[in-house]
Scaffold this motif. Structure first.
Motif, PDB file in Angstrom:
ATOM      1  N   LEU A 133     -19.700  18.273 -12.368  1.00 51.52           N
ATOM      2  CA  LEU A 133     -19.315  19.459 -13.132  1.00 51.52           C
ATOM      3  C   LEU A 133     -18.710  19.043 -14.473  1.00 51.52           C
ATOM      4  O   LEU A 133     -17.940  18.090 -14.548  1.00 51.52           O
ATOM      5  N   GLU A 169     -17.223  23.823 -16.840  1.00 50.72           N
ATOM      6  CA  GLU A 169     -17.593  24.403 -15.544  1.00 50.72           C
ATOM      7  C   GLU A 169     -16.405  24.384 -14.585  1.00 50.72           C
ATOM      8  O   GLU A 169     -16.163  25.357 -13.859  1.00 50.72           O
ATOM      9  N   THR A 170     -15.662  23.288 -14.599  1.00 53.70           N
ATOM     10  CA  THR A 170     -14.488  23.190 -13.731  1.00 53.70           C
ATOM     11  C   THR A 170     -13.460  24.253 -14.114  1.00 53.70           C
ATOM     12  O   THR A 170     -12.911  24.951 -13.251  1.00 53.70           O
ATOM     13  N   LYS A 171     -13.202  24.400 -15.413  1.00 56.53           N
ATOM     14  CA  LYS A 171     -12.230  25.412 -15.861  1.00 56.53           C
ATOM     15  C   LYS A 171     -12.674  26.813 -15.456  1.00 56.53           C
ATOM     16  O   LYS A 171     -11.851  27.644 -15.061  1.00 56.53           O
ATOM     17  N   TYR A 218      -9.997  18.602  -9.183  1.00 53.66           N
ATOM     18  CA  TYR A 218     -11.447  18.773  -9.266  1.00 53.66           C
ATOM     19  C   TYR A 218     -11.933  19.527  -8.022  1.00 53.66           C
ATOM     20  O   TYR A 218     -11.483  19.258  -6.907  1.00 53.66           O
ATOM     21  N   PRO A 219     -12.859  20.476  -8.193  1.00 55.05           N
ATOM     22  CA  PRO A 219     -13.338  21.272  -7.053  1.00 55.05           C
ATOM     23  C   PRO A 219     -14.003  20.409  -5.978  1.00 55.05           C
ATOM     24  O   PRO A 219     -14.897  19.618  -6.262  1.00 55.05           O
ATOM     25  N   ALA A 263     -18.950  13.139  -9.456  1.00 59.46           N
ATOM     26  CA  ALA A 263     -18.527  14.424  -9.998  1.00 59.46           C
ATOM     27  C   ALA A 263     -19.531  14.832 -11.069  1.00 59.46           C
ATOM     28  O   ALA A 263     -19.771  14.078 -12.001  1.00 59.46           O
ATOM     29  N   VAL A 302     -11.991  27.400 -11.721  1.00 56.75           N
ATOM     30  CA  VAL A 302     -10.550  27.592 -11.500  1.00 56.75           C
ATOM     31  C   VAL A 302     -10.131  28.964 -12.000  1.00 56.75           C
ATOM     32  O   VAL A 302      -9.395  29.694 -11.318  1.00 56.75           O
ATOM     33  N   ASP A 324     -18.050  20.093  -5.166  1.00 56.54           N
ATOM     34  CA  ASP A 324     -19.006  19.228  -5.869  1.00 56.54           C
ATOM     35  C   ASP A 324     -19.007  17.807  -5.314  1.00 56.54           C
ATOM     36  O   ASP A 324     -19.703  16.964  -5.797  1.00 56.54           O
ATOM     37  N   ARG A 380     -16.207  19.722 -17.792  1.00 55.97           N
ATOM     38  CA  ARG A 380     -14.848  20.266 -17.885  1.00 55.97           C
ATOM     39  C   ARG A 380     -14.887  21.789 -17.978  1.00 55.97           C
ATOM     40  O   ARG A 380     -14.071  22.486 -17.383  1.00 55.97           O
ATOM     41  N   TRP A 422      -4.981  27.703  -7.211  1.00 58.41           N
ATOM     42  CA  TRP A 422      -5.765  26.466  -7.262  1.00 58.41           C
ATOM     43  C   TRP A 422      -4.835  25.258  -7.133  1.00 58.41           C
ATOM     44  O   TRP A 422      -3.780  25.217  -7.783  1.00 58.41           O
TER      45      TRP A 422
END
Length: 145
Positions: A111, A115-117, A140-141, A109, A120, A144, A113, A130
């Motif tokens: 990304l 970038e993940t937020k 988690y997306p 992983a 979403v 990635d 935090r 989501w």
């Protein structure tokens, strides 16, 4: 013939812990958490452990770790020794991670935090739903993986 009785299982003491990161000075919230766990251990004939979360080797310093010990001592708290320092166990964590990877239960992983937020937030702003874990945290997306 006498009735045989099974020995009762040994009662293990409950374990309470305080796990600060030595990347800044303790604040009142830390003190409250430490007091609550320390007092619950005392009141329940339990153990109070201190675990130092020092895996962020860029922000955690020996000086800030010492400040944790000094502050908790000043507050009148005591804990079992030795203190568990997470950075002392990297080899054990690597073995566990390798087993998870071999079993196909781990993935890389990259990304942050933030970038993940952002991903979403954009997805949901466009009307999407989501996927989330049972506690409501976004998963988690998959893009990635």
């Amino acid at each position: 013939m006498a009735e045989e009785t099974m020995p009762s299982p040994l009662r293990q003491k409950p374990v309470y812990r305080f796990a600060p990161s030595p990347n800044g000075l303790l604040h009142l919230g830390h003190a409250l958490s430490a007091f609550l766990n320390h007092d619950m251990a005392r009141d329940n004939d339990g153990r109070f452990l201190l675990r130092i979360e020092d895996i962020d080797q860029t922000r955690c310093t020996p000086e800030l770790e010492q400040a944790i010990y000094d502050d908790l001592g000043w507050l009148g708290l005591d804990w079992e020794k030795p203190v568990r320092r997470q950075s002392d166990h990297f080899d054990e964590y690597r073995v566990a991670l390798d087993r998870l990877i071999e079993a196909g239960l781990a993935y890389p992983a990259f990304l942050s935090r933030g970038e993940t937020k952002a991903i979403v937030r954009i997805f949901e702003a466009e009307g999407g739903i989501w996927p989330r874990d049972p506690d409501g945290a976004p998963l988690y997306p998959a893009m990635d993986r």
